[in-house]
Design a protein around this motif. Sequence first.
Motif, PDB file in Angstrom:
ATOM      1  N   LEU A  61       7.328  -1.418   1.694  1.00 18.15           N
ATOM      2  CA  LEU A  61       7.176  -2.231   2.900  1.00 18.15           C
ATOM      3  C   LEU A  61       7.268  -1.381   4.160  1.00 18.15           C
ATOM      4  O   LEU A  61       6.486  -1.546   5.103  1.00 18.15           O
ATOM      5  CB  LEU A  61       8.264  -3.305   2.923  1.00 18.15           C
ATOM      6  CG  LEU A  61       8.153  -4.413   3.971  1.00 18.15           C
ATOM      7  CD1 LEU A  61       7.085  -5.415   3.569  1.00 18.15           C
ATOM      8  CD2 LEU A  61       9.495  -5.127   4.129  1.00 18.15           C
ATOM      9  N   SER A  64       4.768   3.110   5.712  1.00 12.17           N
ATOM     10  CA  SER A  64       3.731   3.580   6.628  1.00 12.17           C
ATOM     11  C   SER A  64       4.208   3.723   8.068  1.00 12.17           C
ATOM     12  O   SER A  64       3.682   4.542   8.819  1.00 12.17           O
ATOM     13  CB  SER A  64       2.515   2.641   6.575  1.00 12.17           C
ATOM     14  OG  SER A  64       2.892   1.322   6.910  1.00 12.17           O
ATOM     15  N   ASP A 110       7.601  -5.496   9.737  1.00 11.84           N
ATOM     16  CA  ASP A 110       6.700  -5.218   8.619  1.00 11.84           C
ATOM     17  C   ASP A 110       6.574  -6.386   7.656  1.00 11.84           C
ATOM     18  O   ASP A 110       5.505  -6.597   7.075  1.00 11.84           O
ATOM     19  CB  ASP A 110       7.179  -3.969   7.871  1.00 11.84           C
ATOM     20  CG  ASP A 110       6.795  -2.690   8.603  1.00 11.84           C
ATOM     21  OD1 ASP A 110       5.906  -2.760   9.469  1.00 11.84           O
ATOM     22  OD2 ASP A 110       7.373  -1.631   8.312  1.00 11.84           O
ATOM     23  N   ASN A 113       4.085  -8.654   9.485  1.00 16.35           N
ATOM     24  CA  ASN A 113       2.791  -7.992   9.569  1.00 16.35           C
ATOM     25  C   ASN A 113       2.074  -8.005   8.227  1.00 16.35           C
ATOM     26  O   ASN A 113       0.878  -8.329   8.137  1.00 16.35           O
ATOM     27  CB  ASN A 113       3.018  -6.551  10.055  1.00 16.35           C
ATOM     28  CG  ASN A 113       1.728  -5.757  10.123  1.00 16.35           C
ATOM     29  OD1 ASN A 113       0.639  -6.306  10.185  1.00 16.35           O
ATOM     30  ND2 ASN A 113       1.857  -4.443  10.093  1.00 16.35           N
ATOM     31  N   GLN A 114       2.807  -7.683   7.169  1.00 17.41           N
ATOM     32  CA  GLN A 114       2.180  -7.591   5.858  1.00 17.41           C
ATOM     33  C   GLN A 114       1.976  -8.965   5.216  1.00 17.41           C
ATOM     34  O   GLN A 114       1.044  -9.155   4.432  1.00 17.41           O
ATOM     35  CB  GLN A 114       3.008  -6.673   4.965  1.00 17.41           C
ATOM     36  CG  GLN A 114       3.014  -5.244   5.486  1.00 17.41           C
ATOM     37  CD  GLN A 114       3.870  -4.303   4.674  1.00 17.41           C
ATOM     38  OE1 GLN A 114       3.956  -4.411   3.463  1.00 17.41           O
ATOM     39  NE2 GLN A 114       4.509  -3.351   5.347  1.00 17.41           N
ATOM     40  N   ARG A 115       2.828  -9.910   5.549  1.00 16.99           N
ATOM     41  CA  ARG A 115       2.627 -11.280   5.037  1.00 16.99           C
ATOM     42  C   ARG A 115       1.382 -11.910   5.645  1.00 16.99           C
ATOM     43  O   ARG A 115       0.653 -12.648   4.981  1.00 16.99           O
ATOM     44  CB  ARG A 115       3.860 -12.129   5.351  1.00 16.99           C
ATOM     45  CG  ARG A 115       3.708 -13.619   5.044  1.00 16.99           C
ATOM     46  CD  ARG A 115       3.429 -13.847   3.567  1.00 16.99           C
ATOM     47  NE  ARG A 115       3.279 -15.264   3.251  1.00 16.99           N
ATOM     48  CZ  ARG A 115       2.131 -15.928   3.348  1.00 16.99           C
ATOM     49  NH1 ARG A 115       1.015 -15.298   3.761  1.00 16.99           N
ATOM     50  NH2 ARG A 115       2.075 -17.208   3.028  1.00 16.99           N
ATOM     51  N   VAL A 118      -2.682  -9.652   4.590  1.00 13.92           N
ATOM     52  CA  VAL A 118      -2.933  -9.243   3.205  1.00 13.92           C
ATOM     53  C   VAL A 118      -4.348  -8.702   3.030  1.00 13.92           C
ATOM     54  O   VAL A 118      -4.568  -7.686   2.362  1.00 13.92           O
ATOM     55  CB  VAL A 118      -2.679 -10.417   2.241  1.00 13.92           C
ATOM     56  CG1 VAL A 118      -2.993 -10.001   0.805  1.00 13.92           C
ATOM     57  CG2 VAL A 118      -1.235 -10.893   2.349  1.00 13.92           C
ATOM     58  N   ASP A 121      -4.560  -5.178   4.484  1.00 12.02           N
ATOM     59  CA  ASP A 121      -3.797  -4.202   3.704  1.00 12.02           C
ATOM     60  C   ASP A 121      -4.448  -3.905   2.359  1.00 12.02           C
ATOM     61  O   ASP A 121      -4.317  -2.800   1.831  1.00 12.02           O
ATOM     62  CB  ASP A 121      -2.365  -4.706   3.476  1.00 12.02           C
ATOM     63  CG  ASP A 121      -1.518  -4.639   4.732  1.00 12.02           C
ATOM     64  OD1 ASP A 121      -1.918  -3.921   5.668  1.00 12.02           O
ATOM     65  OD2 ASP A 121      -0.469  -5.305   4.791  1.00 12.02           O
ATOM     66  N   THR A 122      -5.142  -4.880   1.799  1.00 12.49           N
ATOM     67  CA  THR A 122      -5.818  -4.660   0.526  1.00 12.49           C
ATOM     68  C   THR A 122      -6.846  -3.542   0.637  1.00 12.49           C
ATOM     69  O   THR A 122      -7.065  -2.778  -0.312  1.00 12.49           O
ATOM     70  CB  THR A 122      -6.499  -5.958   0.048  1.00 12.49           C
ATOM     71  OG1 THR A 122      -5.499  -6.985  -0.082  1.00 12.49           O
ATOM     72  CG2 THR A 122      -7.180  -5.763  -1.288  1.00 12.49           C
ATOM     73  N   LYS A 125      -4.271  -0.284   3.054  1.00 16.91           N
ATOM     74  CA  LYS A 125      -2.990   0.172   2.512  1.00 16.91           C
ATOM     75  C   LYS A 125      -2.662  -0.588   1.219  1.00 16.91           C
ATOM     76  O   LYS A 125      -1.728  -1.398   1.183  1.00 16.91           O
ATOM     77  CB  LYS A 125      -1.888  -0.023   3.555  1.00 16.91           C
ATOM     78  CG  LYS A 125      -2.157   0.711   4.878  1.00 16.91           C
ATOM     79  CD  LYS A 125      -1.098   0.396   5.916  1.00 16.91           C
ATOM     80  CE  LYS A 125      -1.373   1.126   7.214  1.00 16.91           C
ATOM     81  NZ  LYS A 125      -2.518   0.549   7.947  1.00 16.91           N
ATOM     82  N   ARG A 128       1.012  -1.171  -0.364  1.00 17.55           N
ATOM     83  CA  ARG A 128       2.020  -2.074   0.175  1.00 17.55           C
ATOM     84  C   ARG A 128       2.383  -3.148  -0.853  1.00 17.55           C
ATOM     85  O   ARG A 128       1.592  -3.428  -1.754  1.00 17.55           O
ATOM     86  CB  ARG A 128       1.522  -2.696   1.479  1.00 17.55           C
ATOM     87  CG  ARG A 128       1.600  -1.727   2.660  1.00 17.55           C
ATOM     88  CD  ARG A 128       1.149  -2.327   3.964  1.00 17.55           C
ATOM     89  NE  ARG A 128       1.568  -1.511   5.099  1.00 17.55           N
ATOM     90  CZ  ARG A 128       1.258  -1.754   6.369  1.00 17.55           C
ATOM     91  NH1 ARG A 128       0.525  -2.829   6.667  1.00 17.55           N
ATOM     92  NH2 ARG A 128       1.682  -0.970   7.336  1.00 17.55           N
ATOM     93  N   TYR A 178       1.776 -12.004  15.861  1.00 21.50           N
ATOM     94  CA  TYR A 178       1.371 -12.030  14.453  1.00 21.50           C
ATOM     95  C   TYR A 178       1.361 -13.427  13.842  1.00 21.50           C
ATOM     96  O   TYR A 178       0.786 -13.616  12.773  1.00 21.50           O
ATOM     97  CB  TYR A 178       2.295 -11.135  13.620  1.00 21.50           C
ATOM     98  CG  TYR A 178       2.030  -9.665  13.805  1.00 21.50           C
ATOM     99  CD1 TYR A 178       1.089  -9.013  13.020  1.00 21.50           C
ATOM    100  CD2 TYR A 178       2.711  -8.936  14.769  1.00 21.50           C
ATOM    101  CE1 TYR A 178       0.830  -7.659  13.177  1.00 21.50           C
ATOM    102  CE2 TYR A 178       2.464  -7.585  14.947  1.00 21.50           C
ATOM    103  CZ  TYR A 178       1.524  -6.952  14.155  1.00 21.50           C
ATOM    104  OH  TYR A 178       1.273  -5.615  14.335  1.00 21.50           O
TER     105      TYR A 178
END
Length: 349
Positions: A61, A64, A110, A113-115, A118, A121-122, A125, A128, A178
């Motif tokens: 998580l 980066s 993070d 951001n990552q939730r 997706v 990020d796929t 990154k 993740r 976000y």
Amino acid sequence: MSIHRLFVQDENPDQTAHRPSKMSSQLKTSLSIPFALAGFQSAAATVTSFFYHEILVTEALLRSNAGTTLGGFLFAILPRLLLPPMPLYAAVELIIKTCIVGVGFQYALDIVNQRMGVAEDTVNKPYRPIPSGLMSLRGADIRWALAWILFPLLSFRLSGYWVGMWALVWQLEVGFCYVWPKPNNPVVRNLFTGVATFIIISLVNSVVVEQHPSRNMPLVLRASLAGWAGLVIQIQEFHDVEGDRAGGKRTLPLVLGETKVWLMRYATCWVFFTTHALFLLWGLVLAQSSTWSRSICTVGAMQVVLGGAVGLRVLRSDSMDKDRETYFYWLTLLFWMMIVYVSLLSTGM
């Protein structure tokens, strides 16, 4: 009465009756011990597996952005401990507090951001936790809720009112950019980084000032560093083009198109040259009233050279790999140096 009856006492009928039950209870006890040990080992293995999984999730998580964010917190605190030097115990205490606040700060960003990103990020990154399968969307939601509850409470408990307030301000900014209303334009992306930098420096400043009020960093220095970060952060967009396109983001490279993106590179290069020259001139003025004048001049010259090098790399880049290297390594190093530089400048104000 026989001689045998005189010397051998009859057994108590009650004892004879209870002997089988005592043997039975002892047998049950001896058999229950292995089961108890097996249960304890199973519970210990479950707990160990849980924490190991959380370590893997947290590493993926935070990976980066760890250099910029956590490194930024450390480089923000270290000069404050040395200008002038403070006792070792007090310095270690502040470092520990800053590290805890720094991890909470980055986790609070993070996980959101990552939730919410997706699809991006796929592509950009895949290591993740959500794209790699380490964490489900429901798991991300649970961690999000826990992080946003614990971060401000822990910050307040560690270093008082202002650190807790800055933690809440940070979560408000993350939520605005976000979650909702989530404005999708290049200007807001740059403003986000500028405000984030200001919050990082202000968080560290509040941690220090809570115990050492005389070490306050002037607002103008914190705002200047934040302004610089907001002006140069667009270099992150060059290597994220495909992921940003998949995520529906409107970044400058996507808005300008491939035929005009060179304009952005030229402008960014000149921003580096101009801002670092101005920081050097400011340092030369403040050095006259500082006991650390040589350090200010030395680091001032170094930030001009490194800033110019980063600007030239942006201008001359011919691949996404080079852009990625410029952002993750060169700009991160420059960010650390600028934090040290403005900390030195505070000794002349």
